[in-house]
Scaffold this motif. Structure first.
Motif, PDB file in Angstrom:
ATOM      1  N   ILE A 448       0.756  -1.234   0.051  1.00 21.39           N
ATOM      2  CA  ILE A 448      -0.156  -0.005   0.157  1.00 21.39           C
ATOM      3  C   ILE A 448       0.700   1.196   0.001  1.00 21.39           C
ATOM      4  N   VAL A 449       1.872   1.315   0.802  1.00 30.25           N
ATOM      5  CA  VAL A 449       2.917   2.434   0.825  1.00 30.25           C
ATOM      6  C   VAL A 449       3.521   2.517  -0.370  1.00 30.25           C
ATOM      7  N   ILE A 450       3.967   1.547  -1.129  1.00 32.64           N
ATOM      8  CA  ILE A 450       4.683   1.791  -2.277  1.00 32.64           C
ATOM      9  C   ILE A 450       3.632   2.393  -3.457  1.00 32.64           C
ATOM     10  N   VAL A 451       2.319   1.944  -3.423  1.00 32.91           N
ATOM     11  CA  VAL A 451       1.448   2.331  -4.294  1.00 32.91           C
ATOM     12  C   VAL A 451       1.264   3.902  -4.228  1.00 32.91           C
ATOM     13  N   LEU A 452       0.909   4.355  -2.794  1.00 31.15           N
ATOM     14  CA  LEU A 452       0.759   5.760  -2.430  1.00 31.15           C
ATOM     15  C   LEU A 452       1.900   6.679  -2.611  1.00 31.15           C
ATOM     16  N   ILE A 453       3.213   6.312  -2.354  1.00 34.28           N
ATOM     17  CA  ILE A 453       3.994   7.066  -2.325  1.00 34.28           C
ATOM     18  C   ILE A 453       5.283   6.944  -3.627  1.00 34.28           C
ATOM     19  N   GLY A 454       4.484   6.139  -4.809  1.00 33.44           N
ATOM     20  CA  GLY A 454       5.326   5.980  -5.794  1.00 33.44           C
ATOM     21  C   GLY A 454       5.882   7.130  -6.447  1.00 33.44           C
ATOM     22  N   THR A 455       4.980   8.029  -6.651  1.00 37.30           N
ATOM     23  CA  THR A 455       5.618   9.384  -7.411  1.00 37.30           C
ATOM     24  C   THR A 455       6.520  10.150  -6.658  1.00 37.30           C
ATOM     25  N   VAL A 456       6.316  10.142  -5.040  1.00 38.98           N
ATOM     26  CA  VAL A 456       7.359  10.779  -4.293  1.00 38.98           C
ATOM     27  C   VAL A 456       8.678  10.005  -4.484  1.00 38.98           C
ATOM     28  N   THR A 457       8.677   8.758  -4.343  1.00 35.24           N
ATOM     29  CA  THR A 457       9.887   7.965  -4.429  1.00 35.24           C
ATOM     30  C   THR A 457      10.658   8.277  -5.773  1.00 35.24           C
ATOM     31  N   LEU A 458       9.867   8.320  -7.013  1.00 33.34           N
ATOM     32  CA  LEU A 458      10.288   8.569  -8.334  1.00 33.34           C
ATOM     33  C   LEU A 458      11.168   9.979  -8.258  1.00 33.34           C
ATOM     34  N   ALA A 459      10.545  10.968  -7.638  1.00 34.63           N
ATOM     35  CA  ALA A 459      10.852  12.373  -7.399  1.00 34.63           C
ATOM     36  C   ALA A 459      12.458  12.317  -6.799  1.00 34.63           C
ATOM     37  N   VAL A 460      12.302  11.689  -5.708  1.00 33.62           N
ATOM     38  CA  VAL A 460      13.674  11.548  -4.720  1.00 33.62           C
ATOM     39  C   VAL A 460      14.734  10.816  -5.546  1.00 33.62           C
ATOM     40  N   ILE A 461      14.412   9.829  -6.441  1.00 31.73           N
ATOM     41  CA  ILE A 461      15.640   9.131  -7.256  1.00 31.73           C
ATOM     42  C   ILE A 461      15.777  10.162  -7.989  1.00 31.73           C
ATOM     43  N   MET A 462      15.023  10.864  -8.823  1.00 34.17           N
ATOM     44  CA  MET A 462      15.546  11.805  -9.822  1.00 34.17           C
ATOM     45  C   MET A 462      16.400  12.980  -9.119  1.00 34.17           C
ATOM     46  N   GLY A 463      16.021  13.313  -8.166  1.00 36.10           N
ATOM     47  CA  GLY A 463      16.520  14.411  -7.255  1.00 36.10           C
ATOM     48  C   GLY A 463      18.031  13.981  -6.978  1.00 36.10           C
ATOM     49  N   CYS A 464      18.285  12.682  -6.520  1.00 37.63           N
ATOM     50  CA  CYS A 464      19.622  11.931  -6.210  1.00 37.63           C
ATOM     51  C   CYS A 464      20.546  11.816  -7.453  1.00 37.63           C
ATOM     52  N   VAL A 465      19.827  11.563  -8.641  1.00 35.61           N
ATOM     53  CA  VAL A 465      20.728  11.603  -9.831  1.00 35.61           C
ATOM     54  C   VAL A 465      21.159  12.816 -10.056  1.00 35.61           C
ATOM     55  N   TRP A 466      20.163  13.813 -10.248  1.00 38.06           N
ATOM     56  CA  TRP A 466      20.783  15.292 -10.365  1.00 38.06           C
ATOM     57  C   TRP A 466      22.062  15.549  -9.527  1.00 38.06           C
ATOM     58  N   ARG A 467      21.881  15.467  -8.130  1.00 42.90           N
ATOM     59  CA  ARG A 467      22.844  15.888  -7.176  1.00 42.90           C
ATOM     60  C   ARG A 467      24.127  14.980  -7.665  1.00 42.90           C
ATOM     61  N   TRP A 468      24.050  13.918  -7.883  1.00 45.60           N
ATOM     62  CA  TRP A 468      25.257  13.083  -8.342  1.00 45.60           C
ATOM     63  C   TRP A 468      25.947  13.650  -9.435  1.00 45.60           C
ATOM     64  N   MET A 469      25.240  14.005 -10.357  1.00 44.41           N
ATOM     65  CA  MET A 469      25.811  14.536 -11.797  1.00 44.41           C
ATOM     66  C   MET A 469      26.374  15.892 -11.505  1.00 44.41           C
ATOM     67  N   CYS A 470      25.752  16.787 -10.767  1.00 43.59           N
ATOM     68  CA  CYS A 470      26.560  18.061 -10.172  1.00 43.59           C
ATOM     69  C   CYS A 470      27.547  17.524  -9.511  1.00 43.59           C
ATOM     70  N   GLN A 471      27.816  16.702  -8.452  1.00 47.01           N
ATOM     71  CA  GLN A 471      28.865  16.333  -8.033  1.00 47.01           C
ATOM     72  C   GLN A 471      30.155  15.843  -8.920  1.00 47.01           C
ATOM     73  N   ARG A 472      29.619  15.306  -9.495  1.00 48.04           N
ATOM     74  CA  ARG A 472      30.710  14.749 -10.981  1.00 48.04           C
ATOM     75  C   ARG A 472      31.057  15.732 -11.562  1.00 48.04           C
ATOM     76  N   ASN A 473      30.408  16.641 -11.970  1.00 44.15           N
ATOM     77  CA  ASN A 473      30.774  17.876 -12.662  1.00 44.15           C
ATOM     78  C   ASN A 473      32.124  18.701 -11.852  1.00 44.15           C
ATOM     79  N   ASP A 474      31.476  18.776 -10.814  1.00 43.01           N
ATOM     80  CA  ASP A 474      32.592  19.395  -9.968  1.00 43.01           C
ATOM     81  C   ASP A 474      33.652  18.857  -9.783  1.00 43.01           C
ATOM     82  N   VAL A 475      33.541  17.681  -9.656  1.00 40.96           N
ATOM     83  CA  VAL A 475      34.969  16.886  -9.633  1.00 40.96           C
ATOM     84  C   VAL A 475      35.801  17.030 -10.765  1.00 40.96           C
ATOM     85  N   LYS A 476      35.113  17.011 -11.916  1.00 39.54           N
ATOM     86  CA  LYS A 476      35.969  17.134 -13.185  1.00 39.54           C
ATOM     87  C   LYS A 476      36.539  18.484 -13.298  1.00 39.54           C
ATOM     88  N   LYS A 477      35.562  19.393 -12.706  1.00 40.69           N
ATOM     89  CA  LYS A 477      36.181  20.767 -12.923  1.00 40.69           C
ATOM     90  C   LYS A 477      37.526  20.736 -12.069  1.00 40.69           C
TER      91      LYS A 477
END
Length: 833
Positions: A448-477
């Motif tokens: 039930i929890v998975i069905v209710l917060i699926g959208t929120v979980t997806l948003a969190v995952i996307m946020g984490c991916v975006w943050r990781w990409m930013c960190q990677r760009n900083d490291v490259k710089k």
């Protein structure tokens, strides 16, 4: 005048022969055998086996003047005989006039000067011409003069020792108890003691030790191949003809004679092996209290890994709660719910399976056709049956009496099925059903929890991916910039040289440590944090990441880089490379799988991993590494922060000195140097360094002495802050003056076998921590002392910091020195060079 001289020369050969005969008769020889004309006399003769493995003669035990005829290993000193057989153990001779001989009737006898018989082989045979010979197996054999018939042999009449290649034939019809060996009364008295070892011939056979007539220890049953729970060298063979053969053999007869079993006077059966010029105990029957027969009483289970070693079996409760809570477990446990035996409302008794144990004594063997279910039916069909066990190579074992002497083996044990009332097993089943229902409810909630917060979980995952990409760009710089090692200047006009040292980019180390995740953290100190990492080629590394608040700046960092990169020794940590990018400063070391010494030495759960041999190896390895720093390296280096947390251990527990951030290089002809900034760890700093800023090789020796005392005692230097002792050093000095230094030794290594080595190390440690630096030995002398190359050690003088704590602090304030804190991390500030 020449004629008398000629006459003397004519008799000279006769005089020489007479002298040789006189010397031989007075000194005695090692005899090859004994006959009715060749005797073995006390203080004159011995008899050796053909390859000089065993020797036989008269001896006196420690602290005794009585004389006995015995057999011992010939590689022993006269005052440390490993005696394996005694002839007249019950009837000693009180003087040195004894004779061991073949009598007129062909028997072996021990006689005194008055021809009184103190022992005899006492056998009857045809003829009287017999010969006694000592074999390389340790067996004394009396055979006919033609060698065809063995009349008597010592292997059939053992005392307290079980030698390789001994074989005993036991007739099952003679009873279920066969005594084979009996202990000495005491170390000074070889007469029969209280403890005996033998075989219980019931199926399956077991080795027993009895204290008088009471069982004292019992080995796990014989499964047809080995004794369960121990890959022992003892073996049993049943020829299905009513006879059992019990023997001790290692297969390689040339090596097997170098070890044996002995039942000690204090009731412990031990296995000894000759190694490095001495006898070592490689196995003992009483390894823990759980090995004592019936330690937890009837229906009790003993587990040496638990703080309270005894517990009741499932379905049982303590027979006496008050005694049980006080640690008196002898009355054992009683059943909580009586057995029903017959079915009641269709409900019969059930079984609870206890896994991997040394099963109870008193089993009865039942023949089956190789099916465990049939063994279970045998037990259920017998109302007096309390438990059963089925083991493929043994068969079906059933217990009709109280279960006793059950020990947890964890591996290689037998599963024991214990009979319980249906209500007891029903409670367990109900609990299991409730657990399954609770799990089902949890699964539904999760869905039930998975069905209710699926959208929120997806948003969190996307946020984490975006943050990781930013960190990677900083490291490259950051990695695109020139490293500080390439363009930074420590002093005006002086650039940093890395030589062959590998320079890592920050991105590579971030990937190796999974971006310095908490799960990869190995430890933390005053300098920052150490992480475990894995490079692309699967090489494991340790990354030391300096924190901004560590106090260790670029100069201290580069000091460690330049110092350790020039050092190559098996007992020094290997620096693989470094990284300086932006505000990040990191060192990359080889990975040490066993962490630091303090993580094992001061942890009660891991202390037992460090037996005395391993601790001695750590002491000597640390000394050799320190000697390399002081004398053998291209640079003469004072470490200044030697302590247990800076000794790392590889996969074989070999030590490696680490953390050179505080190390100082001194001139080749310079004995000491001064500094205005005091660095290091309180408790390890020498008095002259802590109070006056003078450091030298002897200040490292002081730290080494503290480390030595910690390794021997198993306790931190800072764990003795009482009114009587300011530190471990003060505590050790107090015990030394009270002649009670044995109490300092860690109980986990306090075996009498190594006591002399441990006491020597304590004395060396006290010599290292003497107050005056000139009184302390050099590291090379410490190694010689620890390895017994220096026989007579000097008496240590009073150590530093035992009675001067207040004066030390007052003087420190007056001199304006900076001192480290009293915690266990290092202060990593350095004075300018």
């Amino acid at each position: 005048m020449r004629k008398p001289l000629v006459n003397i020369m004519a008799y000279l050969p006769i005089l020489i022969l007479f002298s040789v005969w006189f010397l031989v008769s007075e000194i005695g020889l090692a005899l090859e055998n004994i006959t009715n004309t060749r005797f073995l006399r006390d203080d004159l003769d011995t008899m050796e086996s053909s390859n000089a493995i065993f020797k036989m003669g008269f001896f006196s035990p420690a602290n005794s003047t009585n004389r006995y005829v015995g057999i011992w290993y010939s590689n022993q000193e006269s005052d440390k005989l490993e005696v394996v057989w005694v002839a007249n153990r019950e009837n000693p001779i009180t003087d040195s006039t004894g004779v061991f001989k073949v009598s007129e009737d062909g028997n072996l006898q021990v006689l005194d000067a008055q021809n009184a018989v103190f022992w005899s082989s006492n056998v009857s045979f045809e003829g009287n011409n017999s010969v006694a010979q000592l074999l390389d197996t340790g067996n004394l054999v009396l055979h006919s003069d033609d060698g065809d018939t063995i009349i008597w042999q010592s292997f059939e009449h053992p005392t307290d020792s079980f030698l390789p290649l001994m074989t005993f034939t036991i007739d099952e019809s003679a009873g279920n108890k066969k005594v084979l060996f009996r202990s000495w009364r005491s170390p000074s008295d070889p007469s029969s003691g209280n403890f005996t070892v033998g075989i219980n011939t019931l199926i399956p056979p077991q080795v027993f030790m009895w204290n008088d007539d009471r069982p004292y220890w019992r080995n796990a049953p014989w499964n047809g191949n080995i004794f369960i729970g121990k890959n022992t060298v003892l073996s049993i063979v049943n020829d299905n003809g009513g006879k059992i053969y019990f023997r001790f053999s290692l297969g390689n007869e040339s090596l097997s004679v170098l070890q044996h079993f002995v039942v000690n006077f204090d009731g412990n059966l031990v296995q000894k092996q000759w190694n490095a010029g001495k006898w070592e105990i490689v196995w003992r029957a009483l390894e823990s209290d759980c090995n004592i027969y019936g330690k937890c009483g009837p229906f009790g289970l003993c587990s040496s890994k638990n703080s309270s070693i005894c517990s009741c079996l499932n379905g049982f409760v303590p027979n006496n709660n008050e005694e049980w809570s006080k640690g008196n477990w002898t009355n054992g446990c009683v059943r909580r719910t009586p057995l029903q035996c017959v079915t009641r409302r269709g409900r019969a008794d059930e079984f609870w399976k206890l896994r991997n144990v040394k099963v109870s004594d008193g089993a009865k063997w039942y023949p089956t056709n190789g099916v465990e279910e049939e063994c279970k039916r045998q037990c259920l069909g017998n109302c007096s049956c309390l438990a059963y066990s089925y083991y493929s190579s043994i068969g079906c074992m059933i217990w009709n009496a109280s279960l006793i002497d059950i020990n947890e083996l964890y591996t290689d044990g037998i599963d024991l099925s214990i009979r319980l009332a249906y209500s007891e097993s029903g409670i367990a089943n109900e609990q299991q059903q409730q657990s399954q229902q609770a799990k089902a409810r949890k699964r539904n909630i999760i869905l039930i929890v998975i069905v209710l917060i699926g959208t929120v979980t997806l948003a969190v995952i996307m946020g984490c991916v975006w943050r990781w990409m930013c960190q990677r760009n900083d490291v490259k710089k950051m990695s695109g910039k020139k490293t500080l090692l390439q363009n930074s200047k420590l002093k005006e006009g002086t650039t940093v040289e890395t030589g062959d040292l590998q320079v890592f980019v920050l991105e590579k180390l971030a990937i190796a440590t999974e971006h310095f995740q908490e799960i990869n953290k190995l430890g933390r100190g005053g300098f920052g944090t150490v992480y475990k990492g894995r490079l692309e080629d699967n090489q494991e590394i340790a990354v030391k990441r300096l924190s901004k608040a560590s106090g260790q700046g670029l100069q201290e960092f580069m000091n460690e880089v330049l110092v350790i990169s020039k050092l190559q020794h098996i007992n020094l940590i290997k620096l693989l490379g470094c990284c300086v990018e932006g505000e990040e400063k990191m060192l990359v070391y080889e990975f040490m799988p066993n962490n630091s010494l303090d993580a094992l030495l001061f942890d009660p759960a891991h202390q037992k991993l460090l037996d005395w041999k391993k601790r001695r190896n750590i002491i000597l390895g640390t000394c050799r590494g320190l000697l390399y720093l002081h004398r053998d390296s291209r640079l003469r280096i004072i470490h200044r922060d030697l302590k247990a947390s800076n000794i790392l251990l590889d996969e074989n527990l070999n030590p490696k000195i680490s953390d050179f951030g505080m190390a100082r290089i001194v001139g080749g002809n310079q004995d000491q140097a001064d500094t205005k900034r005091i660095v290091g760890t309180y408790g390890y700093m020498s008095p002259e360094y802590a109070m006056e800023g003078r450091f030298s090789e002897k200040s490292d020796v002081f730290s080494l002495g503290v480390l030595l005392l910690e390794i021997v005692s198993g306790r931190r230097n800072s764990s003795f802050k009482t009114e009587d002792s300011l530190s471990l050093v003060g505590h050790a000095w107090k015990l030394w003056n009270e002649d009670n230094i044995l109490s300092l030794i860690d109980p986990t290594i306090s075996e009498s076998t190594f006591q002399a080595e441990i006491l020597r190390c304590i004395q060396v440690g006290l010599l290292c921590v003497q107050e005056l630096s000139e009184d302390r030995p050099s590291v090379s002398m410490v190694i010689s002392m620890a390895e017994n190359e220096v026989l007579n050690l000097p008496i240590p003088a009073q150590p530093g910091f035992t009675q001067r704590r207040v004066d030390f602090l007052n003087e420190a304030q007056q001199n304006g020195h900076e001192y480290c804190s009293v915690n266990r991390v290092s202060i990593t500030s350095l004075s300018a060079r």
